[in-house]
Structure formats: structure tokens, C-alpha cells
Enzyme design. Structure first.
Site, PDB file in Angstrom:
ATOM      1  N   HIS A  44      -5.603   4.135 -12.122  1.00 17.25           N
ATOM      2  CA  HIS A  44      -6.880   4.383 -11.125  1.00 17.25           C
ATOM      3  C   HIS A  44      -6.051   4.575  -9.750  1.00 17.25           C
ATOM      4  CE1 HIS A  44     -10.746   4.264  -9.010  1.00 17.25           C
ATOM      5  NE2 HIS A  44     -10.255   3.098  -8.469  1.00 17.25           N
ATOM      6  N   TYR A  98     -13.774   3.089   5.871  1.00 21.20           N
ATOM      7  CA  TYR A  98     -12.880   1.979   5.318  1.00 21.20           C
ATOM      8  C   TYR A  98     -11.707   1.672   6.017  1.00 21.20           C
ATOM      9  CZ  TYR A  98      -9.008   4.238   3.270  1.00 21.20           C
ATOM     10  OH  TYR A  98      -7.817   4.826   2.966  1.00 21.20           O
ATOM     11  N   LYS A 130     -19.985   0.364  -0.962  1.00 21.85           N
ATOM     12  CA  LYS A 130     -20.135  -0.449  -2.119  1.00 21.85           C
ATOM     13  C   LYS A 130     -21.146  -1.478  -2.375  1.00 21.85           C
ATOM     14  CE  LYS A 130     -15.487   0.307  -3.538  1.00 21.85           C
ATOM     15  NZ  LYS A 130     -15.235   0.895  -5.088  1.00 21.85           N
ATOM     16  N   THR A 158     -11.277  -0.835 -11.326  1.00 24.65           N
ATOM     17  CA  THR A 158     -11.469   0.266 -12.001  1.00 24.65           C
ATOM     18  C   THR A 158     -10.324   0.301 -13.111  1.00 24.65           C
ATOM     19  OG1 THR A 158     -12.510   1.455 -10.435  1.00 24.65           O
ATOM     20  CG2 THR A 158     -12.033   3.062 -12.557  1.00 24.65           C
ATOM     21  N   TYR A 206      -7.964  -4.721  -8.055  1.00 22.88           N
ATOM     22  CA  TYR A 206      -7.494  -3.545  -8.312  1.00 22.88           C
ATOM     23  C   TYR A 206      -6.510  -3.279  -9.120  1.00 22.88           C
ATOM     24  CZ  TYR A 206      -6.690   1.108  -5.679  1.00 22.88           C
ATOM     25  OH  TYR A 206      -6.758   2.509  -5.169  1.00 22.88           O
ATOM     26  N   GLN A 210     -17.130   6.055   1.985  1.00 25.79           N
ATOM     27  CA  GLN A 210     -15.970   5.292   1.978  1.00 25.79           C
ATOM     28  C   GLN A 210     -14.856   5.727   3.021  1.00 25.79           C
ATOM     29  OE1 GLN A 210     -14.931   4.088  -2.195  1.00 25.79           O
ATOM     30  NE2 GLN A 210     -12.905   3.331  -1.289  1.00 25.79           N
ATOM     31  N   GLU A 239     -15.370  -1.275 -14.901  1.00 24.32           N
ATOM     32  CA  GLU A 239     -14.465  -2.598 -14.658  1.00 24.32           C
ATOM     33  C   GLU A 239     -15.056  -3.650 -15.770  1.00 24.32           C
ATOM     34  OE1 GLU A 239     -14.187  -3.895 -10.533  1.00 24.32           O
ATOM     35  OE2 GLU A 239     -14.229  -2.086  -9.936  1.00 24.32           O
ATOM     36  N   ARG A 253      -2.869  10.799  -0.889  1.00 23.50           N
ATOM     37  CA  ARG A 253      -1.361  10.960  -0.599  1.00 23.50           C
ATOM     38  C   ARG A 253      -0.579  11.552  -1.747  1.00 23.50           C
ATOM     39  NH1 ARG A 253      -3.455   5.973   0.130  1.00 23.50           N
ATOM     40  NH2 ARG A 253      -2.778   5.275  -1.818  1.00 23.50           N
ATOM     41  N   GLU A 300     -17.655   2.810 -11.342  1.00 19.25           N
ATOM     42  CA  GLU A 300     -16.330   2.237 -11.565  1.00 19.25           C
ATOM     43  C   GLU A 300     -16.506   1.451 -12.735  1.00 19.25           C
ATOM     44  OE1 GLU A 300     -14.462   0.876  -7.792  1.00 19.25           O
ATOM     45  OE2 GLU A 300     -14.007   2.712  -7.359  1.00 19.25           O
TER      46      GLU A 300
END
Lengths: 437, 437
Positions: free
Chosen positions: B145, B255, B264, B370, B140, B251, B212, B154, B210
Site C-alpha cells: 500500500h 495533511y 480520517k 492498509t 502503516y 487528505q 486493515e 512520487r 482502507e
């Protein structure tokens, strides 16, 4: 759906005498698969079936026994040490081999003489992870564990709102799954107690076990093709005992937002014998939800699952400290629990996993999550037993434990027992934690 | 530490003419490894090296070329279709084969005549996942991202407190990793919009890509033995482009508390060529933290990592809808970003992964997470580009998208370009989403 036949007859005896003793994990009715190598040999690993205190070496058995041509075909991958290919076979084929082995090992079998030479003592071998585990997934079906752990973090709201709808699961690490007996080193990691400003990289002080069962998959499914509840059982090969080792001080700092990682993947221990679903048929039980709880969504529901989707399997945690071992004292039992308390069945785990089209492969391992019972003394982890590392437990020799100390051996055990059936055991899932680097 | 030699000479040309064109992904300086099978053949899959529009078939090359005995040994597993065994070899051995292939494919090589017969056109083959991926981990490391996605959930506290200390990662599903070109079916799953009382099981409406990169590991480490930062590079084999497909409506409901799972694991797409770390040497760059940020803990720090732990690799997302395809319109580029924005380097990902003793194996895939850039238009997912599915993007033909529609093909591309070096490309990472069952 339950399939009880003559291989479940509790009176059936084997010509392998140790299979007939009362306490054995491996009577004639069990016939679990494992992978072994004779100690001090240069042989490659072989597939075998546990019988009493012996192993039937399937490479030798294929060569020495008299088998129908259909059974010879089934034995071939096994004789080559390839359990995965056999696991992928149909229920009928797997059952056909069970019958053939049962009949060959049964008292009075004409094969006794020939197969005697295919036996090897369990004490004379090293046992390995029994098959190639392509992917390892761990579920979270122990609701009493989820509530107890949730209370430690969220006293007012221990169970998250998705728990009774979704069989929560996450991907684990397959490379670090080891067989019973392989020691694991205490991991280092980033530790950040709530009172500290910044993390430090140090040895974990809060190593814990998790008492689980693991489901090995039989045949898989193609990518994009879900598995319906009514087909789930065909894809179930057998069960193992699983210790999903956890570093409780690495976990809280690393796990948001994507879940546990280094707190878990330093090692997971499994018992080296896969007890087949066929051997466990007599121990199926109804799967019932409390009336107030939401019933499973239709894709996770079936009449058969409600009638007999559960399994009654006793689970135990034992611990032997280095001091106990030095003093010749046996391991002490810390906990008993039972797999019947799981909130989701094996079939629901499997169907949910494939419900988005995710492709399962033969030999995947699906952990059940920690199987704590409803009572505090049935807790499947030290985190629960010690109330978050606050109330130590006392061992018979007076030693106390909040978490696992270096040199401690944790032994998980499982067995199924019921009137009218022969007791079926799993063998030990044992592991000693060694000091950090 | 950076290792620039004659195989990085931008003026070097190949006798394979298509490798010398300006825009090719596969000049003589690249030499990425892949696994292919000639269409309409019964051959088993073979390892090859991309060169211009051709592939050097390493089974034929081993037989037809003139190689030193040391190089013949290196070619042997490759000639047998086993890339993993070669990946596990030392840096010096892998570099020795790079040099041998470079020299053999270079303009004027005496091998040109013999190796011509070992070439096959890329258009005449099917490409597969290049090696056995034992375990797949996704990190991550894209801080832009993480902030952008964090803001959606949040707004006041987008980045969690562990982010700048821990290279956050989690285990993914290896079985459902597919090579570019393999379509993926839109998954079903439990969807529970915030306004709904109970979840429903239905097709995802929020499929997203995503953007990557994926690191393939070279040699692994033994269980219990960490990998120090100064050794990390030895364990890096090469990079691929990775699309970590995500169902944004599955998700959020599933999760907590253990991370993403069915959102995923319905599929991840990789570009089929592994571009080696050696080919990417000219594109290394300094890895610098903002002065106000915490510096990496010592186990994640090294002078070499600070000096040249980063890689400048351009990343792009392209989309072609079914309507565009039917009208003969090319894919449209949605986004450009760059891997230099990653908050953690490849070496830090690898060292962190093994820091608790977790054993990596040759052929493991470590996703970068990502890779969004700092600007909103550099977002590596539609979730970010559409501000959480609220502001549609418009395609050149006027179609709008909040998330991926059935029939859309998403193409991720990567390449490295710098003055004084030959452009190195990765080939397409393309996948079309097909309708749900």
C-alpha cells in the site's frame, strides 16, 4: 455576545483573604475547576474550585452549603468527582453555578461560616488531570511558530500553502497527558542525523517544550453533525496551559508521511486548573486578519468571531535547572508571548474539527499549537529560540541551553490582565525532565 | 512460544449446533468477545462470546453456570459489562477463561442444560464497539500500500527512506470509531484540486475504504516504561477488522505538515467481535524480511518474532451498491489480500509504540494500516484499485466505481484457515455511506 456581569466586577472581594491579594492567580472572579486529593488521605479524587491559596471542596460544599435546588442538581456530579458531566451542561447552567459560587464566596456571604469547613489549602493536596480526556487534538495556530520552524526546513518557502486556509491540526495521545508536577522521563527513539547512514535507537538529545493553551470542550456533538461557528462558544468549557513536549531529533526521522508520533506522545503537561470561558470574558478581543491574507471560508467565519473571537492572554516560559534549584535560585523567565497572536480562534478550531461530522465529547482537549509572538524573543520553543539548536541561550547563572537537560524544570504560565478587570491566572504548568532509562 | 492446546483441536464440537457448520465464523475454537444489547430491551450493554449463530451472555452465564471460584472471579467484570478490566488480566488468566468457556460449550458438557438459557441469537441483538477505546493509533505496515500510494505522489521515489526502519504510525480519533452496521455520513471538507486557486468547502467526492486489522491491547504499561519485544505478546488481547475510512480529496490539502486529520476522523468501522490472540495461535507464521532490506533495529527484533511473529489471516473487501441491494443482488467481492504481507508485526507495532515510554492502556486500538498484497488486484483501497481515481472498476451489474457512492455498503471480512486447524472468522465489518448534509 460578550457576557460581562457582576461576577466580573473587579472590586468584588472574597471572605477567603488570600483571594484578594494583588498577584493571586485565583481571585473571586476566576473560580477554575480542578481535581484533587488531600495528601496522606485515602479519599478518592474530588472536584474543587481554586480560590486564593485554598480550594473549595465541592463534595463538602454541596453538603455544607445552602444552595437552591437547581444549584444542588448542578453540584451533584461535581460532588461525585465527575467533572465531565458538569462540563457537558448548557452555558446557562454552567453560568448559574459560577454565580452561586461567586455569591457564596463573596465577602459578606451568609455562607462563609458553613463553607469555611469545605476549604482545603492548595499546599495540602495533590492535583490531577481535571477530567477524563477522551481525545486530544493539537492544532497549529501559532503562525509565527509555523514560519520560524518552516524556515529551518524550507528557508525559501517557510509557510505551506494550506496554512492560511486550514486550521491545521492532528490527533495527539490522551493517555500520556499529565498534570503539572508529574516528572517525565527523557524518551528514547530512533535518531538519524542527516549525516548518518542508518538510524540508532538512543535517548533523545533534543527535548523541547511547546508553549500552548488547551481548550477543554463542554457539550459535544453527535457523529455526523457539524458545529456551526455561531454555536461554537456553547461547546467551549475553559482553558488550560499546555506543554506539548517534543523530541526534536525523533520528529524529523519519523514524521513523514503521517505526522509526529513518538516525538510527542511520551508526555504532555497541563496546568491542573481549567479556567472557564466565563472567567475570561473580559479579555476577549477582535480577531483580525492582515488585509492581504485570505479571509476565512464561510464555514469558519462569523461576525462575532471577527468582533471578539480572540483572547488576550499573556503566556510565559520559565526554566529552573537542577543547578539553580540546588543553589536556591528561582526559575528564570525565558520568554513572554500572547495568545492574541494566534492565526485561528478557539471557535474556528472547534468548528473546523467538527466540520466533517467528527464527534467531540465533553472533556476533549484541543491544543492551540505553539504560541510564539512576532518577535524572535517571543518564541514558544527552544527550537526557535536557539535557531534550530545552533545558538545557545544563557541562563542567569551562566549555564547554557540548546535543548532541555536532565533535571531542568520548565514552567509555563498564563494570565489575563486588563484595565477594569481583575487579573485571572492559570496556575503553573511545571514539569521536570528526568534521565532516560 | 506458540501455545496450541486442546482448545485448538479442530475436531472438537459444540452442543450449540450452529457452531459446528463448516462455514461459521464462530466455531468452538474461536470464542471472540463482543458487547451487545437485546433489541427492544432496556438492558444495559452486556459482554458476550459468539458461538455459531448464538451469543453466550456472560452475565447470565456467570449466574447460571457452574464455575470454579477462579473462573467466577474472571467472569465478574464481564458479567458487569466491563470488557476492559478483563482485557487487562494476565495471559494465564485470559487463557483460563477460554478453557472454561470451551469446556462448558463443548459437546457433552454437563453445563449444556444450564447455559442454554444464557444463549441469545445474534440476529436478536445490537452489537457495539466492544470496549472503551481510550486511544486509537493507526500504523502503516502495508508496504505494498505504501509503495502504491507513494507512486501516485512520487513516481520516482515511492517509499520514503524511513519506511524500512520505523513502524510508521500516527494517532487517530477514538470517539468516531463505530461498530459494524452503523452508517456514516459523507463528510464535507476543504477541497482544493491542484488546478484550483483556492479551496472550497464541499462534500467529499472521493470516499474510500482502507482494509486493515486492529489490535486491541491487553494490559498496558506505566508511563515512562517501555515494553520489550519479548514481553509484547502479553500485552496483546485480540484482533478486529478495521475500515479506516478516508476522504481522498480532503487528505492531500490538509495533511502537510502534521498528517491526516479530517480526512480520517469522520468515522472508522470495526467488526464487533474481538478474536483473541489465543484463538489465532494456529495461524502464526514466520516473519521474514527480504535479504536486501535492513533488518529491524535490536529493540524491534527477537528470535520469537522472526520465527512466528506473523499471522496468516485472509482479508477481503466486498461491496454492495444501493442498486444491487434494491435488486436483491448480493455484495460482490472486490479484493482478497492477506495479513502475512505486513512489513511489521503486531509485536513490533506495540513495542515501537511504547519504546519512548508512551503508556498503552487496556482497550487501546492499534490499526495495522492498509493491507494490500503484492499484486495490483490485492489492493486494500480504491485509491490503489482505480490508480488514483483514474481507472474505474466495474461491479457485476455493470455499475462503475472510482470511489464510494452514497448508499454503497462496504463489507470487510477476515478469516484464518489452515490444514489441521478449525477455520476462525471475524464477522462482518460493514458500513453504508449516507449522503452529505
Amino acid at each position: 455576545m460578550s457576557h460581562i456581569d457582576h461576577t466580573h466586577d473587579p472590586k468584588a472581594q472574597s471572605w477567603v483573604a488570600s483571594a484578594n491579594t494583588a498577584g493571586t492567580d485565583f481571585p473571586l472572579q476566576n473560580l477554575p475547576y480542578g481535581l484533587f486529593r488531600r495528601l496522606h488521605s485515602n479519599e478518592s479524587a474530588r472536584v474543587g474550585v481554586a480560590i486564593g491559596e485554598q480550594i473549595l471542596d465541592l463534595k463538602l460544599a454541596a453538603a455544607l452549603g445552602k444552595w437552591s435546588s437547581a444549584v444542588q442538581v448542578l453540584l451533584q456530579p461535581l460532588a461525585e468527582g465527575d467533572l465531565n458531566s458538569f462540563m457537558a451542561k448548557s452555558v446557562a447552567e454552567r453560568r448559574a453555578l459560577r454565580h452561586a459560587l461567586f455569591d457564596a464566596l463573596r465577602e459578606g456571604s451568609a455562607q462563609a461560616g458553613a463553607l469555611q469547613a469545605a476549604l482545603v489549602a492548595q499546599g495540602a493536596v495533590e492535583l490531577f488531570v481535571p477530567c477524563k480526556i477522551n481525545d486530544y487534538t493539537d492544532f497549529y495556530t501559532g503562525i509565527h511558530h509555523a514560519v520560524a520552524v518552516g524556515k529551518l526546513f524550507r528557508p525559501d518557502n517557510p509557510l505551506l500553502p494550506n496554512y492560511k486556509w486550514v486550521p491545521i491540526g492532528y490527533h495527539g495521545r490522551s493517555s500520556s497527558i499529565v498534570a503539572s508536577g508529574v516528572p517525565l522521563r527523557r524518551p528514547k527513539g530512533q535518531l538519524k542525523p542527516p549525516t548518518a547512514d542508518v538510524p540508532v535507537f538512543a535517548a533523545s538529545k533534543r527535548i523541547d517544550y511547546e508553549l500552548e493553551l488547551g481548550l477543554f470542550t463542554a457539550s459535544g456533538n453527535a457523529l455526523g453533525e457539524p458545529i456551526a461557528m455561531q454555536d461554537a462558544e456553547q461547546h467551549m468549557f475553559g482553558l488550560t496551559v499546555l506543554n506539548d513536549w517534543s523530541a526534536r531529533d525523533i520528529q524529523p526521522w519519523e514524521y513523514q508521511p503521517l505526522g509526529p508520533f513518538l516525538a510527542k506522545n511520551f508526555g504532555s503537561t497541563i496546568s491542573p486548573w481549567i479556567v472557564t470561558m466565563d472567567a475570561l470574558e473580559p479579555f476577549r478581543c477582535a480577531f483580525e486578519r492582515p488585509a492581504d491574507d485570505p479571509q476565512p471560508l464561510p464555514y469558519l467565519d462569523s461576525a462575532a468571531n471577527r468582533a471578539e473571537g480572540g483572547y488576550e492572554i499573556e503566556l510565559e516560559v520559565w526554566l529552573q535547572s537542577a543547578k539553580m534549584r540546588a543553589a536556591g535560585e528561582p526559575a528564570a523567565r525565558l520568554v513572554r508571548s500572547n495568545f492574541r497572536h494566534a492565526y485561528w480562534t478557539l471557535a474556528q478550531m472547534l468548528t473546523h474539527h467538527a466540520s466533517n461530522g467528527c464527534n467531540l465529547q465533553s472533556g476533549d482537549l484541543l491544543g492551540s499549537g505553539t504560541q510564539s509572538g512576532p518577535k524572535p524573543e517571543e518564541a514558544g520553543s527552544l527550537l526557535e529560540l536557539t535557531q534550530g539548536g545552533k545558538q545557545p541561550i544563557t541562563l542567569p547563572n551562566g549555564e547554557q541551553r540548546l535543548f532541555i537537560e536532565d533535571g531542568d524544570t520548565v514552567i509555563l504560565r498564563a494570565f489575563a490582565e486588563r484595565d477594569g478587570a481583575r487579573r485571572i491566572g492559570f496556575g503553573d504548568c511545571a514539569c521536570t525532565i528526568t534521565p532516560a532509562l
